[in-house]
Design an enzyme around this catalytic site. Structure first.
Site, PDB file in Angstrom:
ATOM      1  N   THR A   1       0.791   4.789   5.054  1.00 28.87           N
ATOM      2  CA  THR A   1       0.237   3.708   5.885  1.00 28.87           C
ATOM      3  C   THR A   1       1.334   2.721   6.265  1.00 28.87           C
ATOM      4  O   THR A   1       1.405   2.259   7.404  1.00 28.87           O
ATOM      5  CB  THR A   1      -0.889   2.962   5.124  1.00 28.87           C
ATOM      6  OG1 THR A   1      -1.801   3.912   4.595  1.00 28.87           O
ATOM      7  CG2 THR A   1      -1.637   2.012   6.038  1.00 28.87           C
ATOM      8  N   GLY A   2       2.183   2.384   5.294  1.00 28.02           N
ATOM      9  CA  GLY A   2       3.245   1.403   5.561  1.00 28.02           C
ATOM     10  C   GLY A   2       4.162   1.857   6.683  1.00 28.02           C
ATOM     11  O   GLY A   2       4.527   1.077   7.574  1.00 28.02           O
TER      12      GLY A   2
ATOM     13  N   GLU B   1       5.640  -3.235   0.753  1.00 26.88           N
ATOM     14  CA  GLU B   1       5.708  -2.945  -0.686  1.00 26.88           C
ATOM     15  C   GLU B   1       4.919  -1.663  -0.896  1.00 26.88           C
ATOM     16  O   GLU B   1       3.687  -1.673  -0.811  1.00 26.88           O
ATOM     17  CB  GLU B   1       5.127  -4.099  -1.498  1.00 26.88           C
ATOM     18  CG  GLU B   1       5.937  -5.372  -1.314  1.00 26.88           C
ATOM     19  CD  GLU B   1       5.735  -6.404  -2.406  1.00 26.88           C
ATOM     20  OE1 GLU B   1       6.621  -7.250  -2.568  1.00 26.88           O
ATOM     21  OE2 GLU B   1       4.686  -6.377  -3.086  1.00 26.88           O
TER      22      GLU B   1
ATOM     23  N   GLY C   1       0.828  -1.197   0.000  1.00 25.87           N
ATOM     24  CA  GLY C   1       0.000   0.000   0.000  1.00 25.87           C
ATOM     25  C   GLY C   1       0.857   1.239   0.000  1.00 25.87           C
ATOM     26  O   GLY C   1       1.998   1.215  -0.485  1.00 25.87           O
ATOM     27  N   SER C   2       0.331   2.305   0.543  1.00 24.49           N
ATOM     28  CA  SER C   2       1.002   3.600   0.441  1.00 24.49           C
ATOM     29  C   SER C   2       2.142   3.724   1.447  1.00 24.49           C
ATOM     30  O   SER C   2       2.156   3.056   2.488  1.00 24.49           O
ATOM     31  CB  SER C   2      -0.013   4.718   0.682  1.00 24.49           C
ATOM     32  OG  SER C   2      -0.543   4.596   1.990  1.00 24.49           O
TER      33      SER C   2
ATOM     34  N   CYS D   1       1.975   0.387  -8.997  1.00 28.82           N
ATOM     35  CA  CYS D   1       3.077   0.857  -8.157  1.00 28.82           C
ATOM     36  C   CYS D   1       4.288   1.183  -9.023  1.00 28.82           C
ATOM     37  O   CYS D   1       5.037   2.096  -8.724  1.00 28.82           O
ATOM     38  CB  CYS D   1       3.426  -0.185  -7.103  1.00 28.82           C
ATOM     39  SG  CYS D   1       3.700  -1.812  -7.771  1.00 28.82           S
TER      40      CYS D   1
HETATM   41  P1  NAD Z   1      -3.357   2.287   1.474  1.00 28.40           P
HETATM   42  O1  NAD Z   1      -2.112   2.482   2.228  1.00 28.40           O
HETATM   43  O2  NAD Z   1      -4.373   3.366   1.493  1.00 28.40           O
HETATM   44  O3  NAD Z   1      -4.115   0.965   1.942  1.00 28.40           O
HETATM   45  C1  NAD Z   1      -3.516  -0.316   1.895  1.00 28.40           C
HETATM   46  C2  NAD Z   1      -4.208  -1.225   2.880  1.00 28.40           C
HETATM   47  O4  NAD Z   1      -3.946  -0.767   4.207  1.00 28.40           O
HETATM   48  C3  NAD Z   1      -5.719  -1.281   2.757  1.00 28.40           C
HETATM   49  O5  NAD Z   1      -6.157  -2.595   2.925  1.00 28.40           O
HETATM   50  C4  NAD Z   1      -6.193  -0.379   3.889  1.00 28.40           C
HETATM   51  O6  NAD Z   1      -7.488  -0.690   4.354  1.00 28.40           O
HETATM   52  C5  NAD Z   1      -5.159  -0.689   4.942  1.00 28.40           C
HETATM   53  N1  NAD Z   1      -4.975   0.344   5.979  1.00 28.40           N
HETATM   54  C6  NAD Z   1      -5.245   1.678   5.882  1.00 28.40           C
HETATM   55  N2  NAD Z   1      -4.901   2.301   7.041  1.00 28.40           N
HETATM   56  C7  NAD Z   1      -4.401   1.350   7.867  1.00 28.40           C
HETATM   57  C8  NAD Z   1      -3.853   1.366   9.184  1.00 28.40           C
HETATM   58  N3  NAD Z   1      -3.746   2.480   9.881  1.00 28.40           N
HETATM   59  N4  NAD Z   1      -3.404   0.219   9.710  1.00 28.40           N
HETATM   60  C9  NAD Z   1      -3.464  -0.935   9.010  1.00 28.40           C
HETATM   61  N5  NAD Z   1      -3.982  -1.031   7.762  1.00 28.40           N
HETATM   62  C10 NAD Z   1      -4.434   0.105   7.191  1.00 28.40           C
HETATM   63  O7  NAD Z   1      -2.909   1.976  -0.027  1.00 28.40           O
HETATM   64  P2  NAD Z   1      -3.826   1.691  -1.298  1.00 28.40           P
HETATM   65  O8  NAD Z   1      -4.479   2.960  -1.711  1.00 28.40           O
HETATM   66  O9  NAD Z   1      -4.677   0.499  -1.077  1.00 28.40           O
HETATM   67  O10 NAD Z   1      -2.751   1.260  -2.392  1.00 28.40           O
HETATM   68  C11 NAD Z   1      -2.109   2.182  -3.232  1.00 28.40           C
HETATM   69  C12 NAD Z   1      -0.652   2.301  -2.852  1.00 28.40           C
HETATM   70  O11 NAD Z   1      -0.054   1.016  -2.836  1.00 28.40           O
HETATM   71  C13 NAD Z   1       0.145   3.102  -3.856  1.00 28.40           C
HETATM   72  O12 NAD Z   1       1.050   3.942  -3.168  1.00 28.40           O
HETATM   73  C14 NAD Z   1       0.912   2.033  -4.636  1.00 28.40           C
HETATM   74  O13 NAD Z   1       2.089   2.484  -5.224  1.00 28.40           O
HETATM   75  C15 NAD Z   1       1.171   1.022  -3.549  1.00 28.40           C
HETATM   76  N6  NAD Z   1       1.434  -0.312  -4.112  1.00 28.40           N
HETATM   77  C16 NAD Z   1       2.708  -0.818  -4.048  1.00 28.40           C
HETATM   78  C17 NAD Z   1       2.999  -2.060  -4.607  1.00 28.40           C
HETATM   79  C18 NAD Z   1       4.386  -2.622  -4.584  1.00 28.40           C
HETATM   80  O14 NAD Z   1       4.535  -3.783  -4.941  1.00 28.40           O
HETATM   81  N7  NAD Z   1       5.417  -1.888  -4.196  1.00 28.40           N
HETATM   82  C19 NAD Z   1       1.974  -2.785  -5.229  1.00 28.40           C
HETATM   83  C20 NAD Z   1       0.709  -2.246  -5.270  1.00 28.40           C
HETATM   84  C21 NAD Z   1       0.438  -1.001  -4.713  1.00 28.40           C
END
Ligand code: NAD
Length: 454
Positions: A208-209, A226, A204-205, A261
């Site tokens: 959040t990560g 990731e 994810g982002s 991503c």
């Molecule tokens: P996001 O961070 O908004 O959400 C990802 C997940 O985290 C979701 O399931 C969400 O419900 C959960 N989440 C949100 N807040 C949380 C918290 N406080 N604690 C625990 N879990 C929480 O990201 P997104 O919008 O789903 O994905 C888009 C991002 O992911 C982009 O930045 C993209 O580049 C990245 N991404 C990276 C890869 C990679 O392989 N490097 C692959 C796909 C997407």
């Protein structure tokens, strides 16, 4: 929780969110199940994953329809994603025995030595919506094969797909007490951080990560991330077929509406071919078909999240206010659904958010450079480190750029691709740790060193 179709803004359905109680119950179920699962022969665990691989194929039309309806990618791209995910699963099916088998290191002398790979326990897979099959299988397939149980949190934007994945894994013979989906938004993901899990695998982002890594740091368990990117691509002056390269680059920008991503997020072009490249890429962009993602032949559907067109419009306006020129697109499409025109901006520079912050949409800035040294300096000027790409006739010249990149992946004459046989990893704000390849098999196990005398 309402599931909204981003192409029509209609409610598809409503589903139950998990609660703190239901999450705890699922965790208890998995804790017991994992002990049993880890004792089952590796070949049996792989056989269950092989049945899942077949089921994905048998049901791909329905799965693709659900995916397109809930996150908006063109139907052919949904089918491509499911096929691509099957390719990755096949890699794990074919290679896991080799990399999880016990390894004899010293067989002579008084003390014999070997390594045994053991599962971690119950792990969390907190996942993103942009490629729910691809980013999901990177984690839950090797985790299950390795003998772990998985609490799987699909994104709230692809919950129906997450439920399909759960249904098919159970149908394939993965016991219910080894794989459970938890449904909900960020608060449900956050609840997983409070459980005594043995690993956190997040896609994810960056924002959040980073907060997840900080929250679970004290547990001293693996936390793999990731995250996003701001991936650069450089077109050198020695390229031969500018039209073909322009098509390639544009696809890297707009595939999945730019919500990849490793999408191309910044382009640098050598001044000798700059004008020709801009003419080619602009002409190609104006031909893209944007609309109903269920219609055959669409290049782009809507963006998946309601706020994203406005976010991208703000990046476009910021760039224009600082001197950029919009040569294609630039507007939100005035219709139902979250549509934005594919957009190209020139005369850009690194004072603009467009060139520094992840866009995650079909928008690209293209900057002119005078030589390779300037391109390298600009490519390196980023907080991210996922991929970087170079187009050139000369392998040596391309390699001299690739060696300088501080990214997990580099490309020569290609872009925006992932291979099951190579490690997928980000550096800096793009993440920590690897999935895929043999490294991505060993990510979900821990080595135990045996010293044997007698
Ligand atoms: P996001 O961070 O908004 O959400 C990802 C997940 O985290 C979701 O399931 C969400 O419900 C959960 N989440 C949100 N807040 C949380 C918290 N406080 N604690 C625990 N879990 C929480 O990201 P997104 O919008 O789903 O994905 C888009 C991002 O992911 C982009 O930045 C993209 O580049 C990245 N991404 C990276 C890869 C990679 O392989 N490097 C692959 C796909 C997407």
């Amino acid at each position: 929780m309402q599931i909204i179709n981003p192409a029509t803004e209609e409610i598809i359905t409503s589903i139950e969110e998990d609660t703190i109680d239901s999450i705890h119950q699922k965790y208890e179920l998995l804790k017991n199940g994992q002990l049993h699962w880890s004792k089952i022969a590796l070949s049996e665990r792989i056989a269950a994953i092989s049945r899942f691989y077949d089921l994905l194929d048998a049901e791909k039309e329905e799965l693709a329809l659900t995916l397109t309806n809930e996150m908006g990618k063109p139907i052919q791209q949904s089918l491509n994603e499911i096929n691509g995910a099957r390719g990755r699963i096949k890699y794990f099916i074919d290679h896991s025995e080799k990399y999880l088998a016990e390894e004899w290191i010293t067989i002579d002398g008084a003390t014999k030595e070997k390594i045994v790979y053991e599962p971690l326990g119950v792990v969390a897979n907190i996942s993103a919506w942009n490629y729910p099959y691809l980013v999901g299988v990177n984690v839950f397939i090797p985790a299950l094969i390795g003998g772990n149980a998985v609490l799987y949190k699909p994104s709230e934007y692809t919950s129906l797909t997450g439920l399909h994945i759960q249904r098919l894994l159970h149908k394939a013979g993965i016991p219910e007490n080894c794989f459970q989906a938890v449904i909900g938004k960020g608060n449900v993901g956050a609840a997983l951080l409070q459980l005594p899990l043995k690993g956190y695998y997040f896609t994810g982002s960056y924002k959040t990560g980073k907060s997840i890594a900080e929250t679970v740091a004290g547990k001293l368990v693996p936390c793999q991330l990731e995250l996003g990117g701001k991936d650069p691509l450089y077109v050198m002056d020695d390229v031969e077929d500018i039209n073909k390269i322009a098509d390639d680059v544009l696809e890297g920008v707009v595939y999945n509406s730019g919500q990849s991503c490793c999408a191309v997020e910044r382009v640098y072009v050598h001044e000798k071919i700059y004008d020709a490249f801009i003419a080619a890429v602009t002409a190609a962009c104006k031909k893209l078909k944007v609309g109903n993602p269920l219609e055959k032949g669409m290049d782009m559907g809507p963006l998946s999240r309601k706020e994203q067109p406005q976010f991208l419009l703000a990046q476009i306006k910021d760039a224009i206010s600082k001197g950029a020129t919009c040569v294609s697109g630039g507007n939100i499409i005035n219709t139902k659904g979250y549509f934005l025109e594919p957009t190209i901006l020139t005369n850009v520079n690194h004072s603009m958010d467009l060139m520094m912050e992840e866009s995650f949409g079909p928008v690209i800035g293209i900057q002119k450079v005078k030589d390779d040294a300037e391109a390298i300096a600009l490519m390196l000027d980023t907080a991210y480190g996922l991929t970087a790409s170079v187009y050139s006739k000369s392998k040596e010249r391309a390699e001299s750029v690739m060696q300088e990149m501080n990214t997990g992946t580099v490309y020569w004459n290609c872009c925006d691709r992932v291979s099951a046989t190579l490690p997928w990893s980000g550096r800096k704000n793009s993440g920590l740790g690897s999935t895929l390849s043999f490294q991505g098999i060993r990510t979900f196990v821990q080595p135990k060193a045996y010293h044997l005398r007698g």
